[in-house]
Design an enzyme around this catalytic site. Structure first.
Site, PDB file in Angstrom:
ATOM      1  N   THR A   1     -36.979   4.467  16.394  1.00 39.05           N
ATOM      2  CA  THR A   1     -37.873   5.548  15.918  1.00 39.05           C
ATOM      3  C   THR A   1     -36.969   6.577  15.075  1.00 39.05           C
ATOM      4  O   THR A   1     -35.703   6.364  14.950  1.00 39.05           O
ATOM      5  CB  THR A   1     -38.673   5.824  16.790  1.00 39.05           C
ATOM      6  OG1 THR A   1     -39.655   7.067  16.171  1.00 39.05           O
ATOM      7  CG2 THR A   1     -37.930   6.964  18.040  1.00 39.05           C
TER       8      THR A   1
ATOM      9  N   LYS B   1     -34.077   4.413  11.721  1.00 43.05           N
ATOM     10  CA  LYS B   1     -34.560   2.971  11.225  1.00 43.05           C
ATOM     11  C   LYS B   1     -33.612   2.481  10.035  1.00 43.05           C
ATOM     12  O   LYS B   1     -33.593   1.223  10.125  1.00 43.05           O
ATOM     13  CB  LYS B   1     -36.084   3.470  10.794  1.00 43.05           C
ATOM     14  CG  LYS B   1     -37.185   3.468  11.935  1.00 43.05           C
ATOM     15  CD  LYS B   1     -38.448   4.207  11.431  1.00 43.05           C
ATOM     16  CE  LYS B   1     -39.433   4.248  12.695  1.00 43.05           C
ATOM     17  NZ  LYS B   1     -40.702   4.343  12.093  1.00 43.05           N
TER      18      LYS B   1
ATOM     19  N   VAL C   1     -39.594  10.304   2.337  1.00 43.03           N
ATOM     20  CA  VAL C   1     -38.922   8.905   1.908  1.00 43.03           C
ATOM     21  C   VAL C   1     -37.880   8.191   2.793  1.00 43.03           C
ATOM     22  O   VAL C   1     -37.257   7.464   2.435  1.00 43.03           O
ATOM     23  CB  VAL C   1     -38.498   8.789   0.392  1.00 43.03           C
ATOM     24  CG1 VAL C   1     -39.507   9.306  -0.455  1.00 43.03           C
ATOM     25  CG2 VAL C   1     -37.261   9.804   0.343  1.00 43.03           C
TER      26      VAL C   1
ATOM     27  N   ALA D   1     -39.712   6.202   8.095  1.00 39.39           N
ATOM     28  CA  ALA D   1     -40.784   6.070   8.104  1.00 39.39           C
ATOM     29  C   ALA D   1     -41.692   5.528   7.095  1.00 39.39           C
ATOM     30  O   ALA D   1     -42.630   4.863   7.069  1.00 39.39           O
ATOM     31  CB  ALA D   1     -41.705   7.241   8.871  1.00 39.39           C
TER      32      ALA D   1
ATOM     33  N   ASN E   1     -40.764  14.325  -2.040  1.00 37.94           N
ATOM     34  CA  ASN E   1     -39.799  14.358  -1.301  1.00 37.94           C
ATOM     35  C   ASN E   1     -38.894  15.893  -1.327  1.00 37.94           C
ATOM     36  O   ASN E   1     -38.815  16.158  -2.920  1.00 37.94           O
ATOM     37  CB  ASN E   1     -38.764  13.461  -1.142  1.00 37.94           C
ATOM     38  CG  ASN E   1     -37.924  13.439   0.173  1.00 37.94           C
ATOM     39  OD1 ASN E   1     -38.447  13.468   1.194  1.00 37.94           O
ATOM     40  ND2 ASN E   1     -36.517  13.352  -0.003  1.00 37.94           N
TER      41      ASN E   1
ATOM     42  N   PRO F   1     -34.376  12.937  -6.092  1.00 41.19           N
ATOM     43  CA  PRO F   1     -33.603  11.609  -6.540  1.00 41.19           C
ATOM     44  C   PRO F   1     -33.878  10.767  -5.301  1.00 41.19           C
ATOM     45  O   PRO F   1     -33.798   9.600  -5.889  1.00 41.19           O
ATOM     46  CB  PRO F   1     -32.105  11.959  -6.438  1.00 41.19           C
ATOM     47  CG  PRO F   1     -32.151  13.482  -6.931  1.00 41.19           C
ATOM     48  CD  PRO F   1     -33.386  14.201  -6.053  1.00 41.19           C
TER      49      PRO F   1
END
EC number: 1.1.1.25
Length: 272
Positions: A61, A65, A127, A130, A149, A153
């Site tokens: 988590t 990730k 982004v 998750a 986000n 970029p």
């Protein structure tokens, strides 16, 4: 020792051990499952030590990730396409197989809640790891996905990975303002800090559905904000969590446990 565990930072809030205990009760499969608080500067070493000591499977988590992705010797197709993994299985030869079950967990939960159509216009906020796991399943379902986000970029880069798969684009936060979406998904970690992503209130109307991948007892900060702006259909990520956990269990043991009874039990426990 626990031969299965969830790795994260923070991790004490995780309901994953409870979920897997309920899977064990249903299936009868031996599955000792714990939590591991991995240091931010020592995740890789902590994970390797776990598998070297006899670990058989791990869930990953936030915020690890994407880092876990680089530790895997092999990847499932969806894990490779996501560029992030939330599930790792130790193979008989000792190699590590990485998978990403977040997408199937999210889409199945959105279907259960009747929040998703094949032509849904989806705004995905965030982004990170998750989000990376759910973009492809949303596109494969037929959704039009817009990424946003804080660091624009990064959103543009993710669009580059998936532009050949479906209808995906990116917009900076400052260009969001009109309610052009059927569904807004919060894939950021802001809920952990008790905050919300900096979205304009004008995005929300009574017809816009809102989904937070985060969950807690009661409404998350994001859901509370969405309700205040007029959204009538909101849900947190507990169902996604159970769904992705069931798919992880399937990868490890070849058996798919039931999702709905576990979700109902957890919801009752969180409401108590």
């Amino acid at each position: 020792m626990d031969t299965f565990a969830v790795f994260g930072n923070p991790i004490n809030h995780s309901r994953s051990p409870r979920i897997h205990a309920l899977f064990v009760a249903e299936t009868g499969i031996t599955h000792p499952y714990g939590r591991v608080l991995a240091p931010l500067d020592g995740f890789e070493q902590t994970l390797r030590q776990f598998f070297d000591a006899g670990g058989l499977g791990a869930n990953i988590t936030l915020p690890f990730k994407e880092r876990a992705f680089s530790l895997c010797d092999q990847l499932t197709e969806r894990g490779a396409l996501a560029g992030a993994v939330n599930t790792i299985k130790k193979q008989p030869d000792g190699s590590l197989l990485g998978d990403n079950t977040d997408g199937i967990g999210l889409v199945s939960d959105l279907q259960r809640l009747d929040l998703l159509r094949q032509d849904s216009r989806v705004l995905l906020v965030g982004v990170g790891g998750a989000a990376r796991g759910v973009v492809l399943p949303l596109l494969a379902y037929g959704c039009k996905v817009v990424l946003t986000n804080r660091t624009f970029p990064r959103a543009q880069k993710l669009v580059g990975f998936y532009h050949h798969v479906g209808d995906i684009s990116a917009l900076p936060l400052e260009r969001l303002g009109t309610p052009d979406y059927d569904l807004i998904i919060n894939a950021t970690s802001t809920g952990v800090q008790g905050s919300i992503p900096p979205l304009p209130a004008s995005l929300i109307t009574s017809s816009v559905c809102c989904y937070d991948m985060y969950y807690q007892q009661g409404d998350t900060p994001f859901i509370t904000w969405c309700r205040r702006q007029g959204s009538l259909r909101c849900a947190d990520g507990l169902g996604m969590l159970v769904g992705q956990a069931a798919s992880s269990f399937l990868l490890w043991h070849g058996v798919l446990p039931s999702v709905l009874p576990v979700l109902e039990t957890l919801r009752a426990e969180l409401s108590a």
